[in-house]
Design a protein around this motif. Sequence first.
Motif, PDB file in Angstrom:
ATOM      1  N   LEU A   1      78.784   6.702 -44.248  1.00  0.00           N
ATOM      2  CA  LEU A   1      79.659   5.525 -44.718  1.00  0.00           C
ATOM      3  C   LEU A   1      80.676   5.218 -43.512  1.00  0.00           C
ATOM      4  O   LEU A   1      80.927   5.697 -42.547  1.00  0.00           O
ATOM      5  CB  LEU A   1      80.800   5.950 -45.694  1.00  0.00           C
ATOM      6  CG  LEU A   1      81.716   4.994 -46.339  1.00  0.00           C
ATOM      7  CD1 LEU A   1      81.355   4.699 -47.579  1.00  0.00           C
ATOM      8  CD2 LEU A   1      83.088   5.829 -46.288  1.00  0.00           C
ATOM      9  N   CYS A   2      80.825   3.838 -43.509  1.00  0.00           N
ATOM     10  CA  CYS A   2      81.722   3.174 -42.296  1.00  0.00           C
ATOM     11  C   CYS A   2      82.762   3.368 -42.843  1.00  0.00           C
ATOM     12  O   CYS A   2      83.281   2.383 -43.783  1.00  0.00           O
ATOM     13  CB  CYS A   2      81.181   1.694 -41.819  1.00  0.00           C
ATOM     14  SG  CYS A   2      82.466   0.887 -40.871  1.00  0.00           S
ATOM     15  N   ARG A   3      83.762   3.904 -42.318  1.00  0.00           N
ATOM     16  CA  ARG A   3      85.163   4.023 -42.813  1.00  0.00           C
ATOM     17  C   ARG A   3      86.020   2.706 -42.831  1.00  0.00           C
ATOM     18  O   ARG A   3      87.016   2.423 -43.255  1.00  0.00           O
ATOM     19  CB  ARG A   3      86.155   4.921 -42.027  1.00  0.00           C
ATOM     20  CG  ARG A   3      86.191   6.300 -42.709  1.00  0.00           C
ATOM     21  CD  ARG A   3      87.122   6.686 -43.413  1.00  0.00           C
ATOM     22  NE  ARG A   3      87.274   7.641 -44.289  1.00  0.00           N
ATOM     23  CZ  ARG A   3      87.638   9.278 -43.878  1.00  0.00           C
ATOM     24  NH1 ARG A   3      87.831   9.277 -42.875  1.00  0.00           N
ATOM     25  NH2 ARG A   3      87.504  10.033 -44.875  1.00  0.00           N
ATOM     26  N   GLU A   4      85.412   1.768 -41.916  1.00  0.00           N
ATOM     27  CA  GLU A   4      86.440   0.371 -41.788  1.00  0.00           C
ATOM     28  C   GLU A   4      86.027  -0.531 -42.677  1.00  0.00           C
ATOM     29  O   GLU A   4      86.673  -1.257 -43.088  1.00  0.00           O
ATOM     30  CB  GLU A   4      86.146  -0.075 -40.070  1.00  0.00           C
ATOM     31  CG  GLU A   4      86.745   1.117 -39.256  1.00  0.00           C
ATOM     32  CD  GLU A   4      86.556   0.518 -37.687  1.00  0.00           C
ATOM     33  OE1 GLU A   4      86.497  -0.787 -37.326  1.00  0.00           O
ATOM     34  OE2 GLU A   4      86.331   1.495 -36.791  1.00  0.00           O
ATOM     35  N   CYS A   5      84.476  -0.758 -42.896  1.00  0.00           N
ATOM     36  CA  CYS A   5      84.061  -1.751 -43.844  1.00  0.00           C
ATOM     37  C   CYS A   5      83.646  -1.150 -45.076  1.00  0.00           C
ATOM     38  O   CYS A   5      83.240  -2.021 -46.062  1.00  0.00           O
ATOM     39  CB  CYS A   5      83.278  -2.787 -43.213  1.00  0.00           C
ATOM     40  SG  CYS A   5      81.659  -2.216 -42.931  1.00  0.00           S
ATOM     41  N   GLY A   6      83.311   0.114 -45.268  1.00  0.00           N
ATOM     42  CA  GLY A   6      82.713   0.721 -46.343  1.00  0.00           C
ATOM     43  C   GLY A   6      81.274   0.490 -46.584  1.00  0.00           C
ATOM     44  O   GLY A   6      80.943   0.955 -47.426  1.00  0.00           O
ATOM     45  N   HIS A   7      80.890   0.273 -45.493  1.00  0.00           N
ATOM     46  CA  HIS A   7      79.161   0.057 -45.491  1.00  0.00           C
ATOM     47  C   HIS A   7      78.669   1.206 -45.802  1.00  0.00           C
ATOM     48  O   HIS A   7      78.930   2.426 -44.841  1.00  0.00           O
ATOM     49  CB  HIS A   7      78.671  -0.704 -44.357  1.00  0.00           C
ATOM     50  CG  HIS A   7      77.144  -0.749 -44.153  1.00  0.00           C
ATOM     51  ND1 HIS A   7      76.614  -1.895 -44.815  1.00  0.00           N
ATOM     52  CD2 HIS A   7      76.213  -0.236 -43.484  1.00  0.00           C
ATOM     53  CE1 HIS A   7      75.169  -1.871 -44.491  1.00  0.00           C
ATOM     54  NE2 HIS A   7      74.991  -0.668 -43.837  1.00  0.00           N
ATOM     55  N   VAL A   8      77.580   1.555 -46.601  1.00  0.00           N
ATOM     56  CA  VAL A   8      76.659   2.779 -46.885  1.00  0.00           C
ATOM     57  C   VAL A   8      75.429   2.467 -46.360  1.00  0.00           C
ATOM     58  O   VAL A   8      74.805   1.487 -46.545  1.00  0.00           O
ATOM     59  CB  VAL A   8      76.828   2.953 -48.270  1.00  0.00           C
ATOM     60  CG1 VAL A   8      76.047   4.348 -48.316  1.00  0.00           C
ATOM     61  CG2 VAL A   8      78.318   3.573 -48.561  1.00  0.00           C
TER      62      VAL A   8
ATOM     63  N   VAL B   1      77.463   3.219 -34.352  1.00  0.00           N
ATOM     64  CA  VAL B   1      78.063   1.849 -34.630  1.00  0.00           C
ATOM     65  C   VAL B   1      77.678   1.443 -35.899  1.00  0.00           C
ATOM     66  O   VAL B   1      76.441   1.464 -36.007  1.00  0.00           O
ATOM     67  CB  VAL B   1      77.783   0.878 -33.509  1.00  0.00           C
ATOM     68  CG1 VAL B   1      78.332  -0.566 -33.882  1.00  0.00           C
ATOM     69  CG2 VAL B   1      78.229   1.452 -32.039  1.00  0.00           C
ATOM     70  N   CYS B   2      78.702   0.749 -36.656  1.00  0.00           N
ATOM     71  CA  CYS B   2      78.123   0.464 -37.895  1.00  0.00           C
ATOM     72  C   CYS B   2      77.418  -0.835 -37.910  1.00  0.00           C
ATOM     73  O   CYS B   2      77.895  -1.940 -37.099  1.00  0.00           O
ATOM     74  CB  CYS B   2      79.439   0.064 -38.973  1.00  0.00           C
ATOM     75  SG  CYS B   2      79.503  -0.843 -40.183  1.00  0.00           S
ATOM     76  N   PRO B   3      76.069  -0.962 -38.663  1.00  0.00           N
ATOM     77  CA  PRO B   3      75.349  -2.024 -38.373  1.00  0.00           C
ATOM     78  C   PRO B   3      76.130  -3.435 -38.961  1.00  0.00           C
ATOM     79  O   PRO B   3      75.522  -4.447 -38.845  1.00  0.00           O
ATOM     80  CB  PRO B   3      73.853  -1.716 -39.001  1.00  0.00           C
ATOM     81  CG  PRO B   3      74.497  -0.333 -39.724  1.00  0.00           C
ATOM     82  CD  PRO B   3      75.443   0.079 -39.406  1.00  0.00           C
ATOM     83  N   SER B   4      77.058  -3.096 -40.035  1.00  0.00           N
ATOM     84  CA  SER B   4      77.615  -4.334 -40.595  1.00  0.00           C
ATOM     85  C   SER B   4      78.842  -4.750 -39.814  1.00  0.00           C
ATOM     86  O   SER B   4      78.608  -6.092 -39.463  1.00  0.00           O
ATOM     87  CB  SER B   4      78.195  -3.749 -42.041  1.00  0.00           C
ATOM     88  OG  SER B   4      78.648  -4.851 -42.399  1.00  0.00           O
ATOM     89  N   CYS B   5      79.608  -3.961 -39.384  1.00  0.00           N
ATOM     90  CA  CYS B   5      81.033  -4.630 -38.607  1.00  0.00           C
ATOM     91  C   CYS B   5      81.334  -4.342 -37.430  1.00  0.00           C
ATOM     92  O   CYS B   5      82.162  -4.456 -36.582  1.00  0.00           O
ATOM     93  CB  CYS B   5      82.229  -4.279 -39.571  1.00  0.00           C
ATOM     94  SG  CYS B   5      82.784  -2.279 -39.193  1.00  0.00           S
ATOM     95  N   LYS B   6      80.182  -3.414 -36.764  1.00  0.00           N
ATOM     96  CA  LYS B   6      80.338  -2.905 -35.659  1.00  0.00           C
ATOM     97  C   LYS B   6      81.458  -2.036 -35.106  1.00  0.00           C
ATOM     98  O   LYS B   6      81.721  -1.363 -34.017  1.00  0.00           O
ATOM     99  CB  LYS B   6      80.355  -3.949 -34.421  1.00  0.00           C
ATOM    100  CG  LYS B   6      79.497  -5.378 -34.597  1.00  0.00           C
ATOM    101  CD  LYS B   6      77.729  -4.613 -34.264  1.00  0.00           C
ATOM    102  CE  LYS B   6      76.727  -5.668 -34.592  1.00  0.00           C
ATOM    103  NZ  LYS B   6      75.726  -5.147 -35.219  1.00  0.00           N
TER     104      LYS B   6
END
Length: 777
Positions: A484-491, A524-529
């Motif tokens: 999970l991305c802690r910044e945007c919640g992307h799983v 790096v988060c694929p959604s919010c970087k």
Amino acid sequence: VTGGAVTGGAVSYAAVVIDPAVAALGRALHYRVPPDLSARVRVGTPVLVPLGPRVVPGYVVAFAAEAPVAGIKDIMAVREADAAVPAPLVDLADWVARYYGCSLDEALHAMLPGGGAGVRPRRELLAARVGASLGVPPGARGDAAAEAAPARRGPRQAAVLQALEALGAFAAPGAPGAPDGPAPAETWAGLGEVAARAGMAPAAARGVLARLAELGEVRLVQREVGRDPLAGRAAVATEAGPPLTPEQETAVAAVTAACAGGGGAFLLHGVTASGKTEVYMRAAATVLAQGRSAIMLVPEIALTPQTIDVFWRRFGPRLAILHSALSAGERHDQWRRARSGDATLVIGARSAAFAPVPRLGLIVVDEEHESTYKQEDAPRYHARDVALRRAAAEGAVAILGSATPSVESFHAAAAGRLTLLRLTTRIDERPLPAVTVVDMREELKAGNRSMFSRALAAAAAKRLAQNEQIILFLNRRGHSTFVLCRECGHVMRCPHCDVSLVLHAPGSLLRCHYCGFSRPAPTVCPSCKGTKIRFFGVGTQRVEEEFCRLHPGARVVRMDVDTTRRKGSHEALWRAFRDGAAQVLVGTQMVAKGLDLPSVTLVGVISADTALNLPDFRAGERTFQLLTQVAGRAGRGPLGGEVVVQTYDPGHYSIRAAQRQDYDAFYSQEIEARRELSFPPFRRLVLVQFSGGDAAATARFAGRFVDQVRRALPAGGEVLGPAPAPLARIKGRHRWQAMLRGEDVWGLTAAARGVLEAARPPAGVRAALDVDPVTML
Ligand SMILES: [Zn+2]
Ligand SMILES: [Zn+2]
């Protein structure tokens, strides 16, 4: 069409199912039985028939007195008569097809050894030099060519003849390739040995041997060799069993009486380590002594070397085994041994319910509650229900055994359809292990963020110090079960399936457990970087890693799908733990069964909640079964044992009943819930699953099916759905389902099948029937 033999040599017609390995037609074809074959053709006989321009193998499944169609063709030949499917199995295939709503050839496929007619018996070429050391005079060698041969021998021929002499392989003169067995004074060498000794490739040696055979210098024979997974086991004097406990005596007496009479069906409910296997073995010995055969089904996962050892010591070479880890050739040969009556006791997984033994006297289903007895592809049969049906049809005894019987089976016993036998005490009256339930919410409140509660950590430290063994159980493999991305919640999810990806080993790959898709773990988060990627959800790899960090000296092995993929690795891990090379075994449900290790004194359940939260009406039952089974691994020896169960839901009745190992308490709660919610065993279910690449087309077809089937349902039947399946997408296919529910399961299946057979699904959309489904995902 009906079964039965051809009578009086009259011309008749046969329904033939083409070998499913060659062509899946979904139905039988009709052929004339020519008069010269009629005496040899029976239901189940393997035959060769014309199919378009081809000649293909098939099996006779029924006869008809009159030609059902015009322009009918003849059966061309009978294939190996010893590969015939026994007539009772053809009847069973017919039942499977009707009950589970599949085609007859799908059902028949389950009766055949893997690979259908494609697998041939393995033959070995044996060679021997003619005469010489057998004291045969040169004049008796056969023909004049042989007399003159030595002068024309080339160096390769000389090398092969020398090899045969060195191997002591000599035979009396006779026809080359004569199929008769060797005379007592003869010695034969295998092609491989001869080639190795002569320093040639086997193919080259074969050519030289063929030429020497023409010259009368050597004799060649082909011998059939069995591929035997039990090879290498010493034939032992068969053991007598240990003395029985009074409860075992009662159970054995009841089963033995049924074996002597016309059969019967039993539910053997025995706590873990209460000696159910001894009851099975006594019953098997009884029917074998009557000249009949026995089948014992075990879950694939429990088909350990340990299980086979126990039966081998009692029954020796009468044993055959059938399961999916055998090669096609091994399976074929074991099938033939069972078919011929050479093996009279077959142990196997699910498909062994169809083992072709003659004169079936007993069929045992051990761990009958196991969901792996249900096949998940067509034919979607349940081996326990097939076993009950087969035993009844063949006048045999059926025993279903479990420490945690399925709700359906226990209900059948309560209703008198099964005779209940109980073993309530462990062998040697060892106490059941004490079970501590730890509320993980309290651990968090107390500031413990570790995956190990204080109680489990303390127990583990103590057992390690005493040099005892520990099993740590978690029914989830991998390292971290979601990312999970802690910044945007992307799983991180699988692009093809509606599931989150599982991290395998830190810093390595994310994998999908449904389709095998993998990708490197992102930094790096694929959604919010963003860069705050975190790993949550504990899997077996992480348990192993964390335990080793806390106990640096401990020797730990892990047993799950990831570590047991290679053939033989499961056995190697098991032996390492049994022999004490490892002190701690971390694993999934693979470690919950079949292990009987007296030095295991602690079982830790990392999370009891993995099955509890699944959207399935059997979630509570699964949880109770799994916890009871895994707890039963502890305290099987004189050292006693304890179990620590960690959960966020300590009040759930499944967990509370498992803590006391109280089946009756669990059952009385569960059966009321089933009654209230109209679930099995009070109502029967037929699940219809739809899948397709196009989401809208799949949903529309599911909707159309439901509209039509509603009008075809039997009295009291209802249809639920359509709705997206809980796993709404797997391998890029969108999944919908509808559930048919009612008391008349035959009527439900017939309604669903009728609608599906008349329906024209859109391109790429498929529908599948699952009668008595065991999983709703
Ligand atoms: Zn993000
Ligand atoms: Zn996937």
